[in-house]
Every structure is written in C-alpha cells, then in structure tokens.
Design a protein around this motif. Structure first.
Motif, PDB file in Angstrom:
ATOM      1  N   MET A 148      -7.279  73.291   4.810  1.00 27.27           N
ATOM      2  CA  MET A 148      -8.370  74.092   4.458  1.00 27.27           C
ATOM      3  C   MET A 148      -8.614  75.262   4.861  1.00 27.27           C
ATOM      4  O   MET A 148      -8.443  75.397   6.196  1.00 27.27           O
ATOM      5  CB  MET A 148      -9.618  73.021   4.881  1.00 27.27           C
ATOM      6  N   SER A 149      -8.888  76.411   4.290  1.00 27.07           N
ATOM      7  CA  SER A 149      -8.874  77.856   4.583  1.00 27.07           C
ATOM      8  C   SER A 149     -10.438  77.860   5.182  1.00 27.07           C
ATOM      9  O   SER A 149     -10.953  77.104   5.074  1.00 27.07           O
ATOM     10  CB  SER A 149      -8.573  78.694   3.490  1.00 27.07           C
ATOM     11  N   ASP A 150     -10.189  79.016   6.015  1.00 30.94           N
ATOM     12  CA  ASP A 150     -11.587  79.470   6.763  1.00 30.94           C
ATOM     13  C   ASP A 150     -12.552  79.990   5.730  1.00 30.94           C
ATOM     14  O   ASP A 150     -12.114  80.583   4.697  1.00 30.94           O
ATOM     15  CB  ASP A 150     -11.269  80.109   7.931  1.00 30.94           C
ATOM     16  N   TYR A 151     -13.669  79.938   6.229  1.00 28.38           N
ATOM     17  CA  TYR A 151     -15.066  80.551   5.504  1.00 28.38           C
ATOM     18  C   TYR A 151     -15.589  81.783   6.397  1.00 28.38           C
ATOM     19  O   TYR A 151     -16.835  81.979   5.890  1.00 28.38           O
ATOM     20  CB  TYR A 151     -15.749  79.382   5.196  1.00 28.38           C
ATOM     21  N   ALA A 152     -15.019  82.393   7.406  1.00 24.93           N
ATOM     22  CA  ALA A 152     -15.595  83.211   8.210  1.00 24.93           C
ATOM     23  C   ALA A 152     -15.951  84.458   7.355  1.00 24.93           C
ATOM     24  O   ALA A 152     -17.200  85.035   7.593  1.00 24.93           O
ATOM     25  CB  ALA A 152     -14.691  83.615   9.342  1.00 24.93           C
TER      26      ALA A 152
END
Ligand code: HEC
Length: 217
Positions: A148-152
């Motif tokens: 899961m990639s980050d959402y920053a």
C-alpha cells in the motif's frame, strides 16, 4: 585628430574582445544537480543547507502531529480534540481515499482488491488492528505499508488524523453490542457514543448505513 582615430580603433578592438567573453544566462557558471565538484573536500557540489534552515511550509514543530510517533513508537492520542466535525471530515475523506480498497465498513473487501488488486487489505476489525494505537494508523497513511502506497502528499496531516478518528469509530461501531446502545435508542438510527483518547467528550459513532457498505463491495 590622429589621436582620436587611434582611440576609436582601440574602442572597436575592446568591443570585439568583450564580445568574445559574452556570457548569456543560459550559459552561466553553475553545477548540474548532484554533479561532482573538485572545489569541496567531499567532492559534492550539493551542499547541506545551513544549520537551522527551514524551507517554507516545512516548519514541523509539532513532531507528534506530523509523525504520530512518540520517540520511535506510535502514540495513542489524538493531537487535537475530536469533535463531530472531525469525525464527519474523517468519514468523508475515508470514503474517498480508503474505502475503494478497505470498503466503507473497513473489512478490506473494497472494490479494488475484489477486482484483482494484488493483495486484499486486512480487516480493521481483526484483534491486532483493534489494539493498534491511533498513531499507527497515522503512520501507515504517512509512510505506506507493504504494497500500500503512502498518502502523505494527497491527504494533509490534519485530514489524516480525522481519518484515524473515523477508523477508530468504525472499529468501535463494528464491535459494538446491543449493550453499548444507550437506553431507549435503536440501532442503527441512533448513534452509539464512545470516547476517543484525547477527546474529553463522548461522540456519536457514525455507523455506515448497510446500503453504503454494500455499495462499496
Ligand atoms: C489501492 C488500495 C488501497 C488503498 C486506497 C488504501 N489501502 Fe490501506 N492497505 C492496502 C493493502 C493491499 C494493504 C495490505 C498491504 C500489505 O500487507 O502489503 C493495506 C493495509 C493497510 C493497513 C494495515 C496495516 C497492517 O498493520 O496490517 C492500514 C491501517 C491501512 N491500510 C490504512 C489505510 C488508510 C487509512 C487508507 C486511506 C487513507 C488506505 N489504507 C488506503 C490497500 C489500500
């Protein structure tokens, strides 16, 4: 007269000579990013910013707000009071950014994994994630987890915290029993109430309507 001619002759020579060292802006002395430089002992042309430099928009004084961590461990508090507005914002952001994979009720059976995303996310209602501190969810959104990639960059820090509060509310709502329903109320029309760490007040848990939960499956 003769002197003057000599002078202007010199002037033209000077002009010609100067034109030879014409320097345009596209040809200015500079280093390409990360190029080597013999000028510095460490041979790097890129220099560390002067100590104490703060780039605009990067004064992250409140470390907990931006990392969810106390030292190296996730903390278990909200960095600001949780209000109904915070939960509503969290629900809205969650449904946009997370529900496509995690589903509106958080069981991990969102449309994307059901249609072939390489891995199905775990349900938020497994014991391990029910026990996970609030800062853990913030950290997963900030830095990503596994595939899961980050959402920053998509979700500002405050909204990430709103989502954390909403996930906690989802966990409580999915694990609630009839005993948690206040006297004289019915489920799910009446909200369950609970207290989030860091918030003094008890809040209604926004229970996703069954239809909405179905829709995301
Ligand atoms: C594109 C699909 C996708 C989206 C969108 C997504 N996730 Fe995930 N998430 C996953 C997958 C897949 C995993 C499991 C990753 C793995 O184990 O490699 C996961 C795992 C997690 C975990 C569990 C970590 C653990 O310890 O097991 C949390 C918490 C989480 N996601 C939160 C979120 C939140 C909050 C959002 C919205 C901001 C979000 N996810 C959006 C796919 C997604």
């Amino acid at each position: 007269m003769g002197n003057l001619r000599k002078l202007s002759g010199f002037g033209i020579m000077a002009l010609v000579a100067l034109a030879g060292c014409r320097q345009d802006m596209h040809d200015q002395p500079r280093f390409k990013p990360l190029a080597k430089s013999d000028f510095y002992a460490d041979l790097r042309s890129a220099r560390e910013p002067v100590e104490g430099t703060v780039a605009r928009g990067q004064l992250h004084e409140d470390a907990y707000f931006y990392t969810g961590k106390v030292g190296n461990n996730p903390g278990d508090a909200m960095p600001f009071p949780v209000t109904e507005e915070v939960l509503a914002r969290g629900q809205e952001r969650y449904n946009i950014f997370c529900a496509p994979c995690h589903s509106r009720v958080g069981d991990g059976k969102g449309t994307v994994p059901v249609r072939g995303f390489p891995r199905q996310p775990p349900s938020y209602h497994i014991e391990r994630l029910r026990q996970a501190p609030l800062g853990y969810f913030f950290d997963v959104m900030t830095n990503g987890f596994g595939i899961m990639s980050d959402y920053a960059s998509q979700i500002p820090a405050r909204d990430r915290w709103c989502i954390v509060a909403y996930i906690k509310a989802l966990q409580l709502s999915q694990d609630a029993t009839i005993a948690d329903v206040p006297e004289g109320q019915t489920v799910p029309s009446a909200a369950l109430r609970f207290e989030l760490p860091g918030s003094g007040a008890t809040l209604p848990v926004p229970v996703p309507a069954p239809a909405a939960a179905e829709e995301s499956k």
